[in-house]
Design a protein around this motif. Structure first.
Motif, PDB file in Angstrom:
ATOM      1  N   GLU A   1       0.794  -1.229   0.000  1.00 42.87           N
ATOM      2  CA  GLU A   1       0.000   0.000   0.000  1.00 42.87           C
ATOM      3  C   GLU A   1       0.826   1.279   0.000  1.00 42.87           C
ATOM      4  O   GLU A   1       0.261   2.368   0.064  1.00 42.87           O
ATOM      5  CB  GLU A   1      -0.954  -0.037   1.191  1.00 42.87           C
ATOM      6  N   GLY A   2       2.145   1.139  -0.040  1.00 45.59           N
ATOM      7  CA  GLY A   2       2.991   2.320  -0.101  1.00 45.59           C
ATOM      8  C   GLY A   2       2.929   3.190   1.148  1.00 45.59           C
ATOM      9  O   GLY A   2       3.037   4.411   1.078  1.00 45.59           O
ATOM     10  N   LEU A   3       2.775   2.556   2.298  1.00 43.08           N
ATOM     11  CA  LEU A   3       2.690   3.278   3.570  1.00 43.08           C
ATOM     12  C   LEU A   3       4.025   3.234   4.287  1.00 43.08           C
ATOM     13  O   LEU A   3       4.841   2.346   4.048  1.00 43.08           O
ATOM     14  CB  LEU A   3       1.612   2.654   4.457  1.00 43.08           C
ATOM     15  N   ASN A   4       4.215   4.187   5.213  1.00 39.53           N
ATOM     16  CA  ASN A   4       5.396   4.087   6.058  1.00 39.53           C
ATOM     17  C   ASN A   4       5.105   3.095   7.184  1.00 39.53           C
ATOM     18  O   ASN A   4       3.981   2.617   7.337  1.00 39.53           O
ATOM     19  CB  ASN A   4       5.839   5.462   6.579  1.00 39.53           C
ATOM     20  N   GLU A   5       6.110   2.777   7.976  1.00 37.81           N
ATOM     21  CA  GLU A   5       5.981   1.754   9.011  1.00 37.81           C
ATOM     22  C   GLU A   5       4.877   2.066  10.019  1.00 37.81           C
ATOM     23  O   GLU A   5       4.057   1.207  10.360  1.00 37.81           O
ATOM     24  CB  GLU A   5       7.322   1.584   9.733  1.00 37.81           C
ATOM     25  N   LYS A   6       4.839   3.305  10.476  1.00 37.99           N
ATOM     26  CA  LYS A   6       3.847   3.701  11.484  1.00 37.99           C
ATOM     27  C   LYS A   6       2.425   3.609  10.918  1.00 37.99           C
ATOM     28  O   LYS A   6       1.513   3.115  11.585  1.00 37.99           O
ATOM     29  CB  LYS A   6       4.142   5.114  11.970  1.00 37.99           C
ATOM     30  N   GLU A   7       2.236   4.070   9.688  1.00 34.45           N
ATOM     31  CA  GLU A   7       0.918   4.017   9.042  1.00 34.45           C
ATOM     32  C   GLU A   7       0.473   2.563   8.827  1.00 34.45           C
ATOM     33  O   GLU A   7      -0.690   2.227   9.052  1.00 34.45           O
ATOM     34  CB  GLU A   7       0.954   4.724   7.686  1.00 34.45           C
ATOM     35  N   ALA A   8       1.407   1.722   8.402  1.00 39.65           N
ATOM     36  CA  ALA A   8       1.087   0.318   8.156  1.00 39.65           C
ATOM     37  C   ALA A   8       0.675  -0.382   9.447  1.00 39.65           C
ATOM     38  O   ALA A   8      -0.324  -1.110   9.480  1.00 39.65           O
ATOM     39  CB  ALA A   8       2.284  -0.386   7.524  1.00 39.65           C
ATOM     40  N   GLU A   9       1.422  -0.157  10.513  1.00 38.04           N
ATOM     41  CA  GLU A   9       1.082  -0.790  11.790  1.00 38.04           C
ATOM     42  C   GLU A   9      -0.272  -0.307  12.293  1.00 38.04           C
ATOM     43  O   GLU A   9      -1.080  -1.102  12.785  1.00 38.04           O
ATOM     44  CB  GLU A   9       2.165  -0.520  12.836  1.00 38.04           C
ATOM     45  N   LYS A  10      -0.546   0.976  12.151  1.00 35.67           N
ATOM     46  CA  LYS A  10      -1.835   1.530  12.572  1.00 35.67           C
ATOM     47  C   LYS A  10      -2.975   0.885  11.777  1.00 35.67           C
ATOM     48  O   LYS A  10      -4.003   0.510  12.347  1.00 35.67           O
ATOM     49  CB  LYS A  10      -1.842   3.047  12.368  1.00 35.67           C
ATOM     50  N   LYS A  11      -2.800   0.724  10.481  1.00 39.20           N
ATOM     51  CA  LYS A  11      -3.814   0.117   9.624  1.00 39.20           C
ATOM     52  C   LYS A  11      -4.067  -1.338  10.029  1.00 39.20           C
ATOM     53  O   LYS A  11      -5.214  -1.783  10.090  1.00 39.20           O
ATOM     54  CB  LYS A  11      -3.383   0.198   8.166  1.00 39.20           C
ATOM     55  N   ILE A  12      -3.005  -2.079  10.303  1.00 31.31           N
ATOM     56  CA  ILE A  12      -3.126  -3.482  10.714  1.00 31.31           C
ATOM     57  C   ILE A  12      -3.869  -3.593  12.036  1.00 31.31           C
ATOM     58  O   ILE A  12      -4.783  -4.419  12.183  1.00 31.31           O
ATOM     59  CB  ILE A  12      -1.735  -4.136  10.812  1.00 31.31           C
ATOM     60  N   LYS A  13      -3.496  -2.787  12.995  1.00 27.80           N
ATOM     61  CA  LYS A  13      -4.143  -2.836  14.311  1.00 27.80           C
ATOM     62  C   LYS A  13      -5.626  -2.473  14.202  1.00 27.80           C
ATOM     63  O   LYS A  13      -6.464  -3.084  14.872  1.00 27.80           O
ATOM     64  CB  LYS A  13      -3.424  -1.923  15.293  1.00 27.80           C
ATOM     65  N   LYS A  14      -5.946  -1.502  13.356  1.00 20.95           N
ATOM     66  CA  LYS A  14      -7.347  -1.115  13.153  1.00 20.95           C
ATOM     67  C   LYS A  14      -8.129  -2.270  12.528  1.00 20.95           C
ATOM     68  O   LYS A  14      -9.230  -2.607  12.982  1.00 20.95           O
ATOM     69  CB  LYS A  14      -7.437   0.124  12.266  1.00 20.95           C
ATOM     70  N   ALA A  15      -7.571  -2.893  11.501  1.00 21.25           N
ATOM     71  CA  ALA A  15      -8.242  -4.017  10.836  1.00 21.25           C
ATOM     72  C   ALA A  15      -8.456  -5.184  11.800  1.00 21.25           C
ATOM     73  O   ALA A  15      -9.543  -5.776  11.840  1.00 21.25           O
ATOM     74  CB  ALA A  15      -7.444  -4.474   9.616  1.00 21.25           C
ATOM     75  N   ASP A  16      -7.445  -5.502  12.587  1.00 14.38           N
ATOM     76  CA  ASP A  16      -7.575  -6.595  13.557  1.00 14.38           C
ATOM     77  C   ASP A  16      -8.626  -6.272  14.619  1.00 14.38           C
ATOM     78  O   ASP A  16      -9.412  -7.139  15.013  1.00 14.38           O
ATOM     79  CB  ASP A  16      -6.232  -6.909  14.214  1.00 14.38           C
ATOM     80  N   SER A  17      -8.664  -5.024  15.055  1.00 12.64           N
ATOM     81  CA  SER A  17      -9.654  -4.595  16.033  1.00 12.64           C
ATOM     82  C   SER A  17     -11.067  -4.718  15.455  1.00 12.64           C
ATOM     83  O   SER A  17     -11.999  -5.177  16.136  1.00 12.64           O
ATOM     84  CB  SER A  17      -9.378  -3.160  16.461  1.00 12.64           C
ATOM     85  N   GLU A  18     -11.222  -4.328  14.201  1.00  9.51           N
ATOM     86  CA  GLU A  18     -12.527  -4.435  13.543  1.00  9.51           C
ATOM     87  C   GLU A  18     -12.937  -5.896  13.377  1.00  9.51           C
ATOM     88  O   GLU A  18     -14.106  -6.239  13.549  1.00  9.51           O
ATOM     89  CB  GLU A  18     -12.497  -3.722  12.190  1.00  9.51           C
ATOM     90  N   ARG A  19     -11.989  -6.756  13.048  1.00  3.64           N
ATOM     91  CA  ARG A  19     -12.295  -8.185  12.925  1.00  3.64           C
ATOM     92  C   ARG A  19     -12.766  -8.753  14.264  1.00  3.64           C
ATOM     93  O   ARG A  19     -13.719  -9.532  14.325  1.00  3.64           O
ATOM     94  CB  ARG A  19     -11.067  -8.956  12.445  1.00  3.64           C
ATOM     95  N   LYS A  20     -12.084  -8.367  15.332  1.00  6.94           N
ATOM     96  CA  LYS A  20     -12.465  -8.841  16.664  1.00  6.94           C
ATOM     97  C   LYS A  20     -13.869  -8.364  17.025  1.00  6.94           C
ATOM     98  O   LYS A  20     -14.687  -9.145  17.533  1.00  6.94           O
ATOM     99  CB  LYS A  20     -11.458  -8.352  17.708  1.00  6.94           C
ATOM    100  N   SER A  21     -14.162  -7.107  16.772  1.00  6.02           N
ATOM    101  CA  SER A  21     -15.486  -6.550  17.074  1.00  6.02           C
ATOM    102  C   SER A  21     -16.570  -7.221  16.249  1.00  6.02           C
ATOM    103  O   SER A  21     -17.653  -7.541  16.754  1.00  6.02           O
ATOM    104  CB  SER A  21     -15.508  -5.042  16.813  1.00  6.02           C
TER     105      SER A  21
END
Length: 124
Positions: free
Chosen positions: A65-85
């Motif tokens: 996705e052409g993101l920097n490390e911080k943006e990529a980690e934030k996106k992953i954590k958000k997606a995982d949180s949404e999956r859990k919810s």
């Protein structure tokens, strides 16, 4: 319940019906959508959970996705949180728990090709 919740519930139930219909008719691969829980009573199923460590996931998202490390980690954590919810809301279960799957596979150890071979062989 507000209107948005009703839309999400209707969408989930439409997905649930579709998953059950397809699985009853033919052999198929369904990725996500809580199919492991929806098809619990379906015979001849093989439920796989594919995971990876955070470093590997971040690298993959950065490249894809052409993101920097911080943006990529934030996106992953958000997606995982949404999956859990999503899982908790619709199934009253915890997403990603090993006992909900026939196989849990850490893909970063094997790579995509080898992981696919392992899954294919075990599904036979």
């Amino acid at each position: 319940m507000n209107g948005e919740d009703g839309k999400y519930d209707a969408l989930f139930h439409a997905e649930e019906r579709t998953i059950k219909e397809i699985a009853a008719k033919e052999s198929c691969v369904i990725i996500g959508r809580l199919a492991n829980f929806i098809l619990t009573e379906q015979k001849n199923t093989f439920h796989v959970f594919i995971c990876a460590d955070m470093v590997s996931k971040v690298k993959r998202v950065m490249i894809r996705e052409g993101l920097n490390e911080k943006e990529a980690e934030k996106k992953i954590k958000k997606a995982d949180s949404e999956r859990k919810s999503y899982c908790r809301h619709f199934m009253q279960k915890e997403w990603g728990m090993a006992n909900a799957y026939d196989l849990s596979l850490k893909a970063n150890i094997y790579g995509a090709e080898k992981a696919a071979e392992i899954i294919t062989e075990l599904a036979k």
